[in-house]
Design a protein around this motif. Structure first.
Motif, PDB file in Angstrom:
ATOM      1  N   TYR A   1       0.801  -1.218   0.000  1.00  0.00           N
ATOM      2  CA  TYR A   1       0.000   0.000   0.000  1.00  0.00           C
ATOM      3  C   TYR A   1       0.840   1.278   0.000  1.00  0.00           C
ATOM      4  CZ  TYR A   1       0.269   0.018   5.216  1.00  0.00           C
ATOM      5  OH  TYR A   1       0.672   0.041   6.529  1.00  0.00           O
ATOM      6  N   SER A   2       2.175   1.136  -0.086  1.00  0.00           N
ATOM      7  CA  SER A   2       3.051   2.305  -0.069  1.00  0.00           C
ATOM      8  C   SER A   2       3.787   2.562  -1.375  1.00  0.00           C
ATOM      9  CB  SER A   2       4.087   2.167   1.054  1.00  0.00           C
ATOM     10  OG  SER A   2       3.462   2.078   2.324  1.00  0.00           O
ATOM     11  N   VAL A   3       4.023   1.526  -2.181  1.00  0.00           N
ATOM     12  CA  VAL A   3       4.856   1.705  -3.375  1.00  0.00           C
ATOM     13  C   VAL A   3       4.164   2.632  -4.373  1.00  0.00           C
ATOM     14  CG1 VAL A   3       6.097  -0.461  -3.137  1.00  0.00           C
ATOM     15  CG2 VAL A   3       3.934  -0.423  -4.393  1.00  0.00           C
TER      16      VAL A   3
ATOM     17  N   GLU B   1     -12.927  -0.523   8.567  1.00  0.00           N
ATOM     18  CA  GLU B   1     -12.761  -0.534   7.116  1.00  0.00           C
ATOM     19  C   GLU B   1     -12.765   0.879   6.546  1.00  0.00           C
ATOM     20  OE1 GLU B   1     -15.087  -3.165   4.789  1.00  0.00           O
ATOM     21  OE2 GLU B   1     -14.479  -4.950   5.901  1.00  0.00           O
ATOM     22  N   THR B   2     -13.641   1.730   7.046  1.00  0.00           N
ATOM     23  CA  THR B   2     -13.681   3.111   6.573  1.00  0.00           C
ATOM     24  C   THR B   2     -12.387   3.840   6.908  1.00  0.00           C
ATOM     25  OG1 THR B   2     -16.085   3.204   6.826  1.00  0.00           O
ATOM     26  CG2 THR B   2     -14.916   5.301   6.741  1.00  0.00           C
ATOM     27  N   LEU B   3     -11.895   3.645   8.118  1.00  0.00           N
ATOM     28  CA  LEU B   3     -10.641   4.280   8.527  1.00  0.00           C
ATOM     29  C   LEU B   3      -9.461   3.786   7.685  1.00  0.00           C
ATOM     30  CD1 LEU B   3     -11.090   4.170  12.396  1.00  0.00           C
ATOM     31  CD2 LEU B   3     -11.138   6.212  10.956  1.00  0.00           C
ATOM     32  N   LEU B   4      -9.442   2.488   7.392  1.00  0.00           N
ATOM     33  CA  LEU B   4      -8.358   1.948   6.580  1.00  0.00           C
ATOM     34  C   LEU B   4      -8.439   2.493   5.156  1.00  0.00           C
ATOM     35  CD1 LEU B   4      -5.916   0.177   6.191  1.00  0.00           C
ATOM     36  CD2 LEU B   4      -7.434  -1.791   5.854  1.00  0.00           C
ATOM     37  N   GLN B   5      -9.624   2.577   4.600  1.00  0.00           N
ATOM     38  CA  GLN B   5      -9.783   3.143   3.261  1.00  0.00           C
ATOM     39  C   GLN B   5      -9.289   4.584   3.208  1.00  0.00           C
ATOM     40  OE1 GLN B   5     -13.950   2.531   2.682  1.00  0.00           O
ATOM     41  NE2 GLN B   5     -13.726   0.417   1.978  1.00  0.00           N
ATOM     42  N   GLU B   6      -9.615   5.366   4.221  1.00  0.00           N
ATOM     43  CA  GLU B   6      -9.153   6.751   4.270  1.00  0.00           C
ATOM     44  C   GLU B   6      -7.632   6.821   4.376  1.00  0.00           C
ATOM     45  OE1 GLU B   6     -11.242   8.342   7.570  1.00  0.00           O
ATOM     46  OE2 GLU B   6     -13.154   8.553   6.493  1.00  0.00           O
ATOM     47  N   PHE B   7      -7.070   5.928   5.180  1.00  0.00           N
ATOM     48  CA  PHE B   7      -5.610   5.859   5.328  1.00  0.00           C
ATOM     49  C   PHE B   7      -4.952   5.523   3.997  1.00  0.00           C
ATOM     50  CE2 PHE B   7      -1.962   2.982   5.958  1.00  0.00           C
ATOM     51  CZ  PHE B   7      -1.096   3.818   6.631  1.00  0.00           C
ATOM     52  N   LEU B   8      -5.496   4.551   3.284  1.00  0.00           N
ATOM     53  CA  LEU B   8      -4.913   4.127   2.008  1.00  0.00           C
ATOM     54  C   LEU B   8      -5.006   5.228   0.950  1.00  0.00           C
ATOM     55  CD1 LEU B   8      -6.327   0.481   1.853  1.00  0.00           C
ATOM     56  CD2 LEU B   8      -3.995   1.176   2.470  1.00  0.00           C
ATOM     57  N   LYS B   9      -6.128   5.919   0.906  1.00  0.00           N
ATOM     58  CA  LYS B   9      -6.302   7.007  -0.073  1.00  0.00           C
ATOM     59  C   LYS B   9      -5.295   8.123   0.148  1.00  0.00           C
ATOM     60  CE  LYS B   9     -11.270   6.386  -0.880  1.00  0.00           C
ATOM     61  NZ  LYS B   9     -12.627   6.956  -0.660  1.00  0.00           N
ATOM     62  N   ALA B  10      -4.915   8.338   1.407  1.00  0.00           N
ATOM     63  CA  ALA B  10      -4.018   9.443   1.742  1.00  0.00           C
ATOM     64  C   ALA B  10      -2.545   9.098   1.548  1.00  0.00           C
ATOM     65  CB  ALA B  10      -4.253   9.868   3.194  1.00  0.00           C
ATOM     66  N   ARG B  11      -2.237   7.856   1.185  1.00  0.00           N
ATOM     67  CA  ARG B  11      -0.836   7.427   1.083  1.00  0.00           C
ATOM     68  C   ARG B  11      -0.117   8.034  -0.113  1.00  0.00           C
ATOM     69  NH1 ARG B  11       1.796   5.626   5.216  1.00  0.00           N
ATOM     70  NH2 ARG B  11       3.180   4.430   3.873  1.00  0.00           N
ATOM     71  N   GLY B  12      -0.854   8.386  -1.156  1.00  0.00           N
ATOM     72  CA  GLY B  12      -0.207   8.864  -2.380  1.00  0.00           C
ATOM     73  C   GLY B  12       0.545   7.776  -3.110  1.00  0.00           C
ATOM     74  N   SER B  13       0.080   6.547  -2.966  1.00  0.00           N
ATOM     75  CA  SER B  13       0.739   5.390  -3.549  1.00  0.00           C
ATOM     76  C   SER B  13      -0.004   4.913  -4.806  1.00  0.00           C
ATOM     77  CB  SER B  13       0.765   4.244  -2.535  1.00  0.00           C
ATOM     78  OG  SER B  13      -0.551   3.805  -2.258  1.00  0.00           O
TER      79      SER B  13
ATOM     80  N   LEU C   1      -1.650   2.124  -5.032  1.00  0.00           N
ATOM     81  CA  LEU C   1      -2.939   1.637  -4.561  1.00  0.00           C
ATOM     82  C   LEU C   1      -3.904   2.804  -4.349  1.00  0.00           C
ATOM     83  CD1 LEU C   1      -4.621  -0.816  -3.702  1.00  0.00           C
ATOM     84  CD2 LEU C   1      -3.754  -0.506  -1.381  1.00  0.00           C
ATOM     85  N   SER C   2      -3.384   3.934  -3.873  1.00  0.00           N
ATOM     86  CA  SER C   2      -4.232   5.117  -3.710  1.00  0.00           C
ATOM     87  C   SER C   2      -4.835   5.530  -5.048  1.00  0.00           C
ATOM     88  CB  SER C   2      -3.412   6.282  -3.135  1.00  0.00           C
ATOM     89  OG  SER C   2      -2.783   5.932  -1.924  1.00  0.00           O
ATOM     90  N   LEU C   3      -4.039   5.455  -6.105  1.00  0.00           N
ATOM     91  CA  LEU C   3      -4.531   5.829  -7.441  1.00  0.00           C
ATOM     92  C   LEU C   3      -5.639   4.888  -7.891  1.00  0.00           C
ATOM     93  CD1 LEU C   3      -1.155   6.612  -9.284  1.00  0.00           C
ATOM     94  CD2 LEU C   3      -2.847   8.250  -8.441  1.00  0.00           C
ATOM     95  N   LEU C   4      -5.503   3.597  -7.562  1.00  0.00           N
ATOM     96  CA  LEU C   4      -6.528   2.625  -7.943  1.00  0.00           C
ATOM     97  C   LEU C   4      -7.843   2.888  -7.234  1.00  0.00           C
ATOM     98  CD1 LEU C   4      -4.435  -0.690  -7.916  1.00  0.00           C
ATOM     99  CD2 LEU C   4      -5.165   0.634  -9.916  1.00  0.00           C
ATOM    100  N   MET C   5      -7.808   3.606  -6.119  1.00  0.00           N
ATOM    101  CA  MET C   5      -9.016   3.870  -5.350  1.00  0.00           C
ATOM    102  C   MET C   5      -9.781   5.089  -5.863  1.00  0.00           C
ATOM    103  SD  MET C   5      -7.516   3.159  -1.507  1.00  0.00           S
ATOM    104  CE  MET C   5      -9.121   3.151  -0.691  1.00  0.00           C
ATOM    105  N   GLN C   6      -9.199   5.827  -6.773  1.00  0.00           N
ATOM    106  CA  GLN C   6      -9.850   7.039  -7.285  1.00  0.00           C
ATOM    107  C   GLN C   6     -10.927   6.708  -8.317  1.00  0.00           C
ATOM    108  OE1 GLN C   6      -6.765   9.682  -8.676  1.00  0.00           O
ATOM    109  NE2 GLN C   6      -5.860   9.878  -6.642  1.00  0.00           N
TER     110      GLN C   6
END
Length: 224
Positions: free
Chosen positions: A114-116, A205-217, A219-224
């Motif tokens: 979730y970071s790369v 789950e909501t908190l994890l989704q928010e965390f992942l979106k904010a990573r700038g990774s 995976l974050s792009l896939l969530m857009q």
């Protein structure tokens, strides 16, 4: 002697979940105290030399003994509380500790996933995770748990591991478990275990989704 236990926690930390699962399985009453790791209070810094959760505060008639590091906490609970989650045999117990370390390695891999920032690196981590779980597939028996019918600390470790994929799966088909039917069955059994289900809050789950979106990774792009 009166003893009270407080688990200092963060809502997303899988290592905290391990401790919460073990405490619940052992039927040990405990309180949870959540801390903001982005703004660590002084009282928390005094308890946790590494600045990490979990911390287990054990109060024996007013005398506090804070324990840090999840592996230490799990071993302390094994030594002091009922309902043992380790095998009785020393060799089997040592083997289980090895698989607990394997679970920690997978958590590190998930952190990379979730970071790369790039697709190539993302796919490389997926390949690595696929290999990790394929190795686990060869270790599992008839189930439903890691060691058969008996729930163990290895299960307490992998419950939080599999929980990540409950959030990842709807985002992007990773294909990590395509050829691991035993792992899939194990994952399903752990998802139904009350101690694992209650190890997180209802907003996890909501908190994890928010965390992942904010990573700038990636995976974050896939969530857009």
């Amino acid at each position: 002697m009166s003893t009270s236990i407080t688990l200092v926690s963060h809502q997303l930390c899988p290592y905290v979940q391990r401790a919460a699962i073990a405490l619940t399985e052992k039927q040990v009453p405990f309180e949870r105290l959540y801390v903001d790791l982005g703004n660590k209070p002084d009282w928390f810094k005094a308890l946790s030399p590494l600045g990490k959760v979990p911390v287990l505060k054990v109060d024996n008639d007013g005398s506090q003994a804070p324990l840090f590091e999840s592996a230490v906490i799990l071993e302390y609970l094994e030594e002091t509380q009922g309902e043992p989650l380790h095998p009785d045999d020393p060799l089997e117990r040592a083997a289980h500790r090895g698989w607990i370390a394997f679970g920690s390695t997978i958590l590190n891999d998930i952190g990379r996933l979730y970071s790369v920032p790039q697709a190539t690196m993302f796919n490389d981590v997926i390949t690595l995770l696929r290999d990790r779980f394929q190795r686990l597939e060869t270790e599992l028996g008839e189930g439903p748990y890691f060691d058969g019918e008996r729930f163990s600390l290895v299960d307490a470790v992998f419950g939080p591991v599999f929980r990540y994929f409950d959030v990842f799966d709807p985002i992007h088909p990773l294909g990590i478990f395509t050829h691991t039917p035993k792992v899939v069955a194990w994952r399903a059994a752990l998802a139904e275990r009350p101690s694992i289900r209650t190890a997180v809050t209802e907003h996890y789950e909501t908190l994890l989704q928010e965390f992942l979106k904010a990573r700038g990774s990636y995976l974050s792009l896939l969530m857009q």
